[in-house]
Structures are given as C-alpha cells and as structure tokens.
Design a protein around this motif. Structure first.
Motif, PDB file in Angstrom:
ATOM      1  N   ALA A 167      46.292 -18.630  29.508  1.00  0.00           N
ATOM      2  CA  ALA A 167      47.596 -18.088  29.122  1.00  0.00           C
ATOM      3  C   ALA A 167      48.159 -18.829  27.911  1.00  0.00           C
ATOM      4  O   ALA A 167      48.790 -18.222  27.033  1.00  0.00           O
ATOM      5  N   ASP A 168      47.936 -20.132  27.861  1.00  0.00           N
ATOM      6  CA  ASP A 168      48.372 -20.904  26.691  1.00  0.00           C
ATOM      7  C   ASP A 168      47.616 -20.455  25.441  1.00  0.00           C
ATOM      8  O   ASP A 168      48.200 -20.342  24.354  1.00  0.00           O
ATOM      9  N   ALA A 169      46.308 -20.213  25.593  1.00  0.00           N
ATOM     10  CA  ALA A 169      45.515 -19.754  24.452  1.00  0.00           C
ATOM     11  C   ALA A 169      46.009 -18.394  23.952  1.00  0.00           C
ATOM     12  O   ALA A 169      46.078 -18.158  22.739  1.00  0.00           O
ATOM     13  N   LYS A 170      46.363 -17.500  24.860  1.00  0.00           N
ATOM     14  CA  LYS A 170      46.884 -16.193  24.456  1.00  0.00           C
ATOM     15  C   LYS A 170      48.211 -16.342  23.718  1.00  0.00           C
ATOM     16  O   LYS A 170      48.472 -15.635  22.739  1.00  0.00           O
ATOM     17  N   LYS A 171      49.042 -17.266  24.187  1.00  0.00           N
ATOM     18  CA  LYS A 171      50.332 -17.497  23.535  1.00  0.00           C
ATOM     19  C   LYS A 171      50.137 -18.016  22.114  1.00  0.00           C
ATOM     20  O   LYS A 171      50.873 -17.631  21.191  1.00  0.00           O
ATOM     21  N   VAL A 172      49.148 -18.890  21.924  1.00  0.00           N
ATOM     22  CA  VAL A 172      48.867 -19.424  20.587  1.00  0.00           C
ATOM     23  C   VAL A 172      48.240 -18.348  19.703  1.00  0.00           C
ATOM     24  O   VAL A 172      48.544 -18.236  18.504  1.00  0.00           O
ATOM     25  N   VAL A 179      39.486 -14.077  19.325  1.00  0.00           N
ATOM     26  CA  VAL A 179      40.369 -15.157  18.886  1.00  0.00           C
ATOM     27  C   VAL A 179      40.843 -15.977  20.079  1.00  0.00           C
ATOM     28  O   VAL A 179      40.840 -17.208  20.051  1.00  0.00           O
ATOM     29  N   GLU A 180      41.243 -15.300  21.153  1.00  0.00           N
ATOM     30  CA  GLU A 180      41.737 -16.003  22.330  1.00  0.00           C
ATOM     31  C   GLU A 180      40.662 -16.886  22.949  1.00  0.00           C
ATOM     32  O   GLU A 180      40.928 -18.031  23.335  1.00  0.00           O
TER      33      GLU A 180
END
Length: 308
Positions: free
Chosen positions: A148-153, A236-237
């Motif tokens: 979820a953090d990776a998706k946010k970034v 990308v994610e």
C-alpha cells in the motif's frame, strides 16, 4: 584523588548504560533483517515476471507508449530517492543521497530538469535544509514498507509520466535506493524505471534464470495500448515496492553494523576507564598509607622526644 575516582565511576556507569542500549538496538536490527530478507525474496519473482510480461508485450507490438517509448528530446525527469526515517545507520542515507546528487548532475548536464520525489525523513531534511524543491515526499514507513505504501508513492509518479511535459509531466522516471547484497554489503543503485529499456529488461530476465527464453507471441484484446496501460501501474508499483524492501533490509543491516561497532567501542572505553579508575584508586590507597605511616612516624618521634 577521590574526586577523580568518582568521575571515572560516573563515566563507566554512563558508558555501560549506552552499551546496553546499542546492544539492544543491534539485536533488534538483526531480527528485522531476517524478515526484510524474506520479503525481498518474496517480492522479487513477481517484479521479474511482470517485467518479462511487459517486455513480451512491448516486443510484440508497435504501439508507442510511455512505458516503452523514449521521447525524441526528453526535457524533464522525475527522480525518486529512498532514504531512511531514522539515523543510527552509519552512512546508509548519506550514500543514497550522494548517488542522487550524482544522477541529478548528470541529468542536468544532458539538459533535463529534475523533479525530486523523496521517501524518508533523512532525504526530506537534506533537501529542506538546502531549500531545494521537492514535488512530493513520504515518511513513516521506511523500516517496514507495505505494498500500500508503494502504491501511494507510485501514484503521482505514474500520473507525471502519463502527462505531457508542457503540462508538468516528465519524460523519464529514475529511482535511487540501496540494494541489499549481503549482511556486510549494501550498495546504492540508480535505475531508470521508465521508459523501460528492452535490452535491460532482457538482461534482468537472464539474471533471474530465464536466459535464452523465447518470449511468447500475443494477440491483444482490445489492443496492445490498453494492455500496456493496465500493466504500467503494476510495473511501477512492483518495482518501487521491491526497492522499498531492498532499502529496508539495507537499513537494518547498516544499523546492525553501526550498533555493533558502537557496542564494541563502548566495551573498549569501559576497559580503558576501568584501568584509569583502578590506577586512581591505587594512588588514593598509596597516599592514605603514606599519610598513616607519616603520622605514625611523627607520633613516634614526639613520644621519644617527651621521654628524653
């Protein structure tokens, strides 16, 4: 002498307390490395297979897409720098920042503007102290990142790569993170995520055990462009997530190494202070004995004088 001995004892007590803290931090970091390594190993196959799928789609189509097509004259690049939220990790964050500085200089020498995106308080503080523009930043999850953090970034980066540069978009996406090689070696690396270089993707696939693999041919429904649009955020994610996990494992390894060094130095300092304290105590005892002997001698002389 008594005052000096008390000073040594206070310092020994203080250093001993510090040694307990650094030893505890070393053990905590060592336990976290194992979990971080498992997460890296679990995420790497997915990222590699997704890259292979994107490569196969791009190879089998002639569609121009931001995922695989380089701009004729790129003018702007996005740089994602991954650092740590905390210190006490030696040169972990500073080495990543130095790698980002070198990449920034190279991109600017090529005539490209650089938009900075930062993960971790150390990187945010570095850019903030120098009053450099940061497009977006994220903190609070570098020790234990999730997908979820990776998706946010990834969200603002994907949006930027899909926009035209005239509207604030970018032509390239680069990422700086620290790769976990071993418990003793962590290396800052600079990778270009977008546009995806097919040669580099095939090299990565070869390194993951797919050397000599013939990519399958695909029929695209509804179109190759739609397939690439669907794969772009996933690619990308997954790459950012793998980089976050690599960086977390590297940070824990760097913390363990730094805390072990601090614990060893504290032990050496305690030994040195103990020797000085023992020397001061022996000097104090010697002085007390000398005073007693001197007093006894003076008393004996006084007694002998009165008898005479």
């Amino acid at each position: 002498m008594g005052a000096q001995l008390r000073v040594y004892k206070r310092r020994i007590k203080s250093v001993t307390a510090t040694k307990k803290i650094t030893k505890a931090m070393e053990m905590i970091a060592a336990s976290r490395i194992v979990k971080a390594q498992r997460q890296v190993r679990a995420s790497s196959p997915y990222a590699a297979e997704l890259t292979r799928a994107v490569t196969a789609v791009a190879t089998g189509s002639t569609t121009k897409h931001p995922l695989t097509t380089e701009a004729e004259s790129p003018t702007r690049a996005a740089l994602l720098l991954i650092t740590s939220d905390r210190g006490l990790a030696g040169g972990y964050s500073s080495n990543a920042i130095k790698a980002a500085e070198r990449l920034t200089e190279r991109l600017r020498s090529e005539g490209k503007e650089v938009d900075a995106y930062i993960v971790g308080r150390k990187g945010v503080a570095y850019y903030g102290f120098r009053e450099r523009k940061v497009v977006d930043s994220w903190t609070g999850f570098t020790d234990n990142p999730t997908y979820a953090d990776a998706k946010k970034v990834a969200a603002p980066l994907i949006e930027a790569i899909q926009q035209d540069t005239a509207e604030g978009g970018v032509d390239e996406l680069h990422i700086i993170f620290t790769e976990f090689v071993s418990m003793m070696t962590q290396t800052p690396v600079a990778n270009r995520l977008l546009p995806l270089s097919l040669d580099e993707a095939e090299t990565d696939a070869s390194e993951d055990g797919a050397k000599g693999e013939i990519l399958p041919l695909f029929d695209f429904e509804p179109s190759a462009e739609d397939v690439l649009d669907a794969l772009l955020p996933r690619y990308v994610e997954s790459r950012i997530y793998n980089a976050l996990l690599q960086a977390a494992a590297s940070k824990h390894a760097a913390t363990r190494r730094a805390m072990k060094s601090a614990t060893d130095n504290a032990g050496d300092l305690i030994k040195s202070l103990s020797r000085l304290a023992n020397a001061a105590r022996q000097a104090e005892i010697t002085q007390e004995i000398s005073e007693i002997v001197g007093g006894a001698s003076a008393l004996a002389d006084a007694t002998a004088g009165s008898d005479n």
